[in-house]
Design an enzyme around this catalytic site. Sequence first.
Site, PDB file in Angstrom:
ATOM      1  CE  LYS A  59      35.893  26.680  15.432  1.00 63.66           C
ATOM      2  NZ  LYS A  59      35.075  27.638  16.077  1.00 63.66           N
ATOM      3  CD  GLN A 103      36.220  30.539  17.725  1.00 63.82           C
ATOM      4  OE1 GLN A 103      35.586  29.917  16.713  1.00 63.82           O
ATOM      5  NE2 GLN A 103      36.938  29.938  18.985  1.00 63.82           N
ATOM      6  CG  ASP A 126      29.169  28.031  17.130  1.00 61.36           C
ATOM      7  OD1 ASP A 126      29.724  26.914  17.040  1.00 61.36           O
ATOM      8  OD2 ASP A 126      29.544  29.192  16.966  1.00 61.36           O
TER       9      ASP A 126
HETATM   10  N1  GUN Z   1      34.976  28.834  21.143  1.00 62.07           N
HETATM   11  C1  GUN Z   1      35.446  27.834  21.682  1.00 62.07           C
HETATM   12  N2  GUN Z   1      34.701  26.504  21.002  1.00 62.07           N
HETATM   13  C2  GUN Z   1      33.862  27.523  20.231  1.00 62.07           C
HETATM   14  C3  GUN Z   1      32.811  27.174  19.250  1.00 62.07           C
HETATM   15  O1  GUN Z   1      32.753  25.648  19.344  1.00 62.07           O
HETATM   16  N3  GUN Z   1      32.050  27.854  18.527  1.00 62.07           N
HETATM   17  C4  GUN Z   1      32.505  29.208  18.880  1.00 62.07           C
HETATM   18  N4  GUN Z   1      31.643  30.023  18.258  1.00 62.07           N
HETATM   19  N5  GUN Z   1      33.451  29.560  19.640  1.00 62.07           N
HETATM   20  C5  GUN Z   1      34.079  28.731  20.242  1.00 62.07           C
END
Ligand code: GUN
Length: 298
Positions: A59, A103, A126
């Site tokens: 990311k 995350q 998110d």
């Molecule tokens: N863990 C797995 N996918 C995601 C996501 O799209 N966002 C976040 N914050 N954690 C994740």
Amino acid sequence: MAVSARRATVIDGKAVAAERRADLAKRVAALKADHGLTPTLAVFLVGDDPASAIYVRNKGAAAAAAGIRVIDVKLPATASEADLLARVGVMNGDPAVNGILVQLPLPKTIAADAVIDALDPAKDVDGLHPENIGRLAAGRDGLVPCTPRGCLILLERTLGTLDGRRALVVGRSNLVGRPAAQLLLRANCTVTIAHSRTRDLAAECRRAEIVVAAIGRSEFVRGDWVAPGATVIDVGINRVTGSDGKDRIVGDVAFAEVVEVAGAITPVPGGVGPMTIACLLENTYEAACRQRGLELDQ
Ligand code: GUN
């Protein structure tokens, strides 16, 4: 009667994501040039889950490539909930920070809901804060979770309008299944949500023109569950050890079987995964524009 089998179109999520990221990079550059605004994303990684570390690194690299500034906050697994909440509070209060991503999963000692509730909804890239979930459910504007947003983009590019189509979402997580169902509803699909207690999942699947598989179980959706010509979006990312002893990543769909039946299917890897990242960057850009009171140019 002999029927000639036709393999499904394989939906190239990697290419679509690359196209969107390149387009976004231009808009980010224009935002800097015209308004002196560099979209900024704070990314929290707590603990040492190896998969999460890889996702966060990917990311960060994609954000940097699009001209988005990233503030990486890495905390040990022993970090307290109070510490994380305090740090999220600092990012909420910093006008230079436009997006905040924590995350998941978090260590068991930290209540994820408490952290999500503490996010400024305007910075919740998110789309997990209850305010954004509520906005999505009410059909109002807000930040939408990245993976379902990516799924809808791929579906609309593949099928054109989704109006009136029968869609099945397999899985009801807050991150994917529930918001995917809301987005499909917003696109005028007739939506069914299936989950671990669904009685005859195979029969539900066979009725669907669109299947979004987000259950987190390797190759769970089989070829004989899928209606001929259906569009299948595979959200799964599962690590399995092959008979050769080597690890590989597979989805929630038995690709080799379903590709022979479906009309279109996303591969794993290279389908939904890259779209999640592209949508995170788009959400960050959009959050930055809204916070400045700027019109979105797309
Ligand atoms: N863990 C797995 N996918 C995601 C996501 O799209 N966002 C976040 N914050 N954690 C994740």
